[in-house]
Design an enzyme around this catalytic site. Structure first.
Site, mmCIF file in Angstrom:
data_model
loop_
_atom_site.group_PDB
_atom_site.id
_atom_site.type_symbol
_atom_site.label_atom_id
_atom_site.label_comp_id
_atom_site.label_asym_id
_atom_site.label_seq_id
_atom_site.Cartn_x
_atom_site.Cartn_y
_atom_site.Cartn_z
ATOM 1 N N GLU A 146 0.836 -1.211 0.000
ATOM 2 C CA GLU A 146 0.000 0.000 0.000
ATOM 3 C C GLU A 146 0.873 1.264 0.000
ATOM 4 O O GLU A 146 0.565 2.233 -0.698
ATOM 5 C CB GLU A 146 -0.930 0.010 1.221
ATOM 6 C CG GLU A 146 -1.972 -1.115 1.237
ATOM 7 C CD GLU A 146 -2.902 -1.082 0.035
ATOM 8 O OE1 GLU A 146 -3.138 -0.001 -0.533
ATOM 9 O OE2 GLU A 146 -3.374 -2.163 -0.363
ATOM 10 N N GLU B 160 0.294 -2.740 -10.042
ATOM 11 C CA GLU B 160 0.240 -3.756 -8.982
ATOM 12 C C GLU B 160 1.595 -4.442 -8.810
ATOM 13 O O GLU B 160 2.047 -4.691 -7.691
ATOM 14 C CB GLU B 160 -0.854 -4.797 -9.275
ATOM 15 C CG GLU B 160 -2.273 -4.265 -9.153
ATOM 16 C CD GLU B 160 -2.621 -3.736 -7.762
ATOM 17 O OE1 GLU B 160 -1.839 -3.931 -6.822
ATOM 18 O OE2 GLU B 160 -3.667 -3.101 -7.625
HETATM 19 ZN ZN LIG Z 1 -2.342 -2.806 -5.045
#
Ligand SMILES: [Zn+2]
Length: 262
Positions: A132, A190
Site C-alpha cells: 500500500e 500492482e
Molecule cells: Zn495494489
C-alpha cells in the site's frame, strides 16, 4: 460490481464475526460511472482538500478501532518506524469490519481492516502495508483519486466555484466512492507495488517470502468462498484473476535470491 478501492487486495465478508459489519463506502447507484474526464483544472491543493474530505468521511462512517484496541496496538507496533514516504506523512487506522481488505489514500492515510489482521501474520501484514505504501510512493493512489474525482463527484466541472475546492455533498462522496471502488490499478502498477512491498520487507529485516505467503492466504479464502457457491463473493473474486501471477512473481524473486522459506 466491486473491484478495488485504491488497491483492494481482496474483498470478502469474513464469516465468524457476525457482530461486525462490512465497511461503508457510501455506495450509491450511479448509472454512468465512467464518464469522460472533463477538461477540469484541479490544483494539487484542491486535490489534497478532496482527499482529506474523503478520508475524513470514511473514518467518520466506519468503526475505527480506538487506542486501547488490540488491533490498534498491534498496528502501532508494526508501523512505529513508518513516518513518511516521498515526503508524504503516513497515518494508520484499523476499521473493525468483516471485509478482508486494506487501502491507501494519496494523503498517506492507510486503513487496515481488522478481518485482514485476523488472518495475517505480522510479516504478512507488513508486506501488505508495504504494498500500500508503494501505491502512495508511486503516486498510483493520487492518480486513481484524481480520475475518480473528475469522473464522478466533479464530473460537471469545478470552474464555476471560482477555483476553490467546494465541499462534497454526501451524494458526491457516494459517487466518488463508487468510482474509486470501480477504479483499478494496472497490472504494471500492482507489480510495482508488490516489488515495493518485497523490498520494503527486506529493508526492515523481514523475510520477503511474506508477500507470496499473504497472497496465498487470500487465494485460499477466494477458493473457499468459491466453493461455497456464494454468488456475490464469486463475483467479487472473479475480478482478481491476477493473484496467481502475483504469487508466482513474488515466489520467483525469493527463490532467485535464495531466501529460505519460513
Ligand atoms: Zn495494489
Amino acid at each position: 460490481m466491486m473491484r478495488k478501492f485504491a488497491c483492494m487486495l481482496a474483498l470478502v465478508a469474513y464469516v465468524g464475526v457476525p457482530a461486525v459489519c462490512m465497511a461503508q463506502f457510501n455506495l450509491k447507484t450511479l448509472k454512468s460511472a465512467t464518464k469522460a474526464v472533463q477538461a477540469v483544472t484541479l490544483t494539487d491543493a484542491q486535490m489534497a482538500e478532496y482527499v482529506k474530505e474523503y478520508i475524513d468521511w470514511m473514518d467518520k462512517h466506519n468503526p475505527v478501532c480506538d487506542e486501547s484496541s488490540p488491533y490498534t496496538k498491534r498496528l502501532e507496533t508494526l508501523t512505529s518506524s513508518l513516518d513518511q514516504v516521498e515526503g508524504i506523512k503516513l497515518n494508520f487506522k484499523v476499521y473493525h469490519v468483516t471485509d478482508i481488505n486494506a487501502f491507501a489514500c494519496a494523503d498517506g492515510s492507510i486503513r487496515v481492516f481488522s478481518s485482514l489482521m485476523d488472518i495475517m501474520s505480522d510479516e504478512e501484514l507488513l508486506g501488505i502495508i508495504g504494498h500500500e505504501i508503494g501505491h502512495i510512493a508511486h503516486k498510483d493512489s493520487k492518480n486513481a483519486f484524481r480520475t475518480s474525482l473528475l469522473t464522478s463527484a466533479l464530473k460537471d466541472g469545478i470552474s464555476s466555484q471560482g477555483g476553490k475546492a467546494a465541499a462534497l455533498t454526501d451524494s458526491q462522496i457516494g459517487t466518488l466512492g463508487e468510482a474509486l471502488v470501480n477504479s483499478t490499478y494496472s497490472q504494471k502498477q500492482e507489480k510495482g507495488a508488490d516489488d515495493y512491498g518485497y523490498d520494503f520487507l527486506k529493508s526492515k529485516g523481514k523475510n520477503p517470502w511474506a508477500m507470496a505467503l499473504s497472497f496465498q492466504k487470500l487465494k485460499q479464502i477466494q477458493e473457499e468462498a468459491g466453493a461455497k457457491k456464494n454468488n456475490k463473493l464469486n463475483q467479487l473474486f472473479s475480478t482478481h484473476p491476477d493473484l496467481d501471477v502475483r504469487i508466482q512473481r513474488m515466489t520467483e524473486r525469493a527463490e532467485k535470491e535464495c531466501i529460505a522459506k519460513p
